[in-house]
Design a protein around this motif. Structure first.
Motif, PDB file in Angstrom:
ATOM      1  N   ALA A   1       5.710   5.233  -4.253  1.00  0.00           N
ATOM      2  CA  ALA A   1       4.909   4.377  -4.439  1.00  0.00           C
ATOM      3  C   ALA A   1       3.286   4.410  -3.960  1.00  0.00           C
ATOM      4  O   ALA A   1       2.400   4.204  -4.367  1.00  0.00           O
ATOM      5  CB  ALA A   1       5.788   2.807  -4.565  1.00  0.00           C
ATOM      6  N   ALA A   2       3.628   4.732  -2.431  1.00  0.00           N
ATOM      7  CA  ALA A   2       2.333   4.766  -1.658  1.00  0.00           C
ATOM      8  C   ALA A   2       1.754   5.855  -2.282  1.00  0.00           C
ATOM      9  O   ALA A   2       0.479   5.879  -2.532  1.00  0.00           O
ATOM     10  CB  ALA A   2       2.686   4.812  -0.367  1.00  0.00           C
ATOM     11  N   GLY A   3       2.227   7.007  -2.148  1.00  0.00           N
ATOM     12  CA  GLY A   3       1.881   8.369  -2.890  1.00  0.00           C
ATOM     13  C   GLY A   3       1.116   8.265  -4.372  1.00  0.00           C
ATOM     14  O   GLY A   3       0.074   8.780  -4.323  1.00  0.00           O
ATOM     15  N   GLY A   4       2.069   7.762  -5.157  1.00  0.00           N
ATOM     16  CA  GLY A   4       1.774   7.620  -6.523  1.00  0.00           C
ATOM     17  C   GLY A   4       0.373   6.782  -6.666  1.00  0.00           C
ATOM     18  O   GLY A   4      -0.764   7.209  -7.488  1.00  0.00           O
ATOM     19  N   SER A   5       0.534   5.491  -6.040  1.00  0.00           N
ATOM     20  CA  SER A   5      -0.786   4.808  -6.084  1.00  0.00           C
ATOM     21  C   SER A   5      -2.088   5.159  -5.367  1.00  0.00           C
ATOM     22  O   SER A   5      -3.021   5.081  -5.790  1.00  0.00           O
ATOM     23  CB  SER A   5      -0.397   3.198  -5.631  1.00  0.00           C
ATOM     24  OG  SER A   5       0.047   3.375  -4.233  1.00  0.00           O
ATOM     25  N   GLY A   6      -1.645   5.887  -4.265  1.00  0.00           N
ATOM     26  CA  GLY A   6      -2.889   6.489  -3.578  1.00  0.00           C
ATOM     27  C   GLY A   6      -3.454   7.613  -4.154  1.00  0.00           C
ATOM     28  O   GLY A   6      -4.660   7.694  -4.270  1.00  0.00           O
ATOM     29  N   PHE A   7      -2.668   8.532  -5.017  1.00  0.00           N
ATOM     30  CA  PHE A   7      -3.394   9.381  -5.813  1.00  0.00           C
ATOM     31  C   PHE A   7      -4.081   8.833  -7.113  1.00  0.00           C
ATOM     32  O   PHE A   7      -5.032   9.373  -7.330  1.00  0.00           O
ATOM     33  CB  PHE A   7      -2.133  10.251  -6.421  1.00  0.00           C
ATOM     34  CG  PHE A   7      -2.638  11.370  -7.293  1.00  0.00           C
ATOM     35  CD1 PHE A   7      -3.149  12.505  -6.573  1.00  0.00           C
ATOM     36  CD2 PHE A   7      -2.535  11.286  -8.752  1.00  0.00           C
ATOM     37  CE1 PHE A   7      -3.636  13.613  -7.450  1.00  0.00           C
ATOM     38  CE2 PHE A   7      -3.074  12.495  -9.648  1.00  0.00           C
ATOM     39  CZ  PHE A   7      -3.445  13.554  -8.960  1.00  0.00           C
TER      40      PHE A   7
END
Length: 152
Positions: A56-62
């Motif tokens: 979730a952190a990676g996807g939302s950060g991207f």
């Protein structure tokens, strides 16, 4: 929505990894073999929290950083593949191996070598995730027009 999910998921991921690391150090340094066995057995169950939080952190950060430029974004984007590779190639396999060894009571040289590698890799991920959190806070302040936007 990503503006809400990203900091929450990143914080959950960081706190989870930090709790694994601190529980390991505490059990090895101050508790007995039974505590080490319990910690090493329970850590893989924490992956059910950690892996979705990191995703979730990676996807939302991207999503948030897709159209953003600047040194803070570049730094965060450079750290993320290292964090992911460290987790997938070192931390998860190490945790599973150590869990197996601990459950069987095999606290041998292999256990402690892998434990040392896991602690070093975990400290690296804690450091990089903390730096990403710091940079994310600076980016948020900058977007909000905060006078301390550059971290000075």
């Amino acid at each position: 929505m990503s503006k809400l999910i990203h900091p929450i998921a990143g914080t959950v991921a960081l706190v989870t990894i930090l709790s694994f690391w601190l529980a390991t150090v505490w059990s090895e340094a101050f508790a007995g073999e039974q505590a080490v066995r319990m910690v090493k057995t329970l850590v893989p169950y924490g992956f059910f929290i950690l892996v979705p939080a990191l995703m979730a952190a990676g996807g939302s950060g991207f999503s948030l950083g897709k159209h953003m430029r600047g040194p803070l974004i570049v730094a965060k984007k450079k750290r993320m593949p290292i964090i992911a590779a460290n987790g997938l190639l070192i931390l998860i396999p190490s945790a599973l191996y150590l869990s197996f060894k601990a459950r069987t009571g095999a606290f041998d040289m292999d256990f402690y070598v892998i434990q040392a590698i896991e602690l070093i890799a975990g400290a690296a991920n804690i450091t990089m995730l903390s730096l990403n959190m710091r940079d994310g806070q600076r980016l948020s302040r900058r977007r909000a027009g905060h006078p301390d936007a550059n971290g000075a």
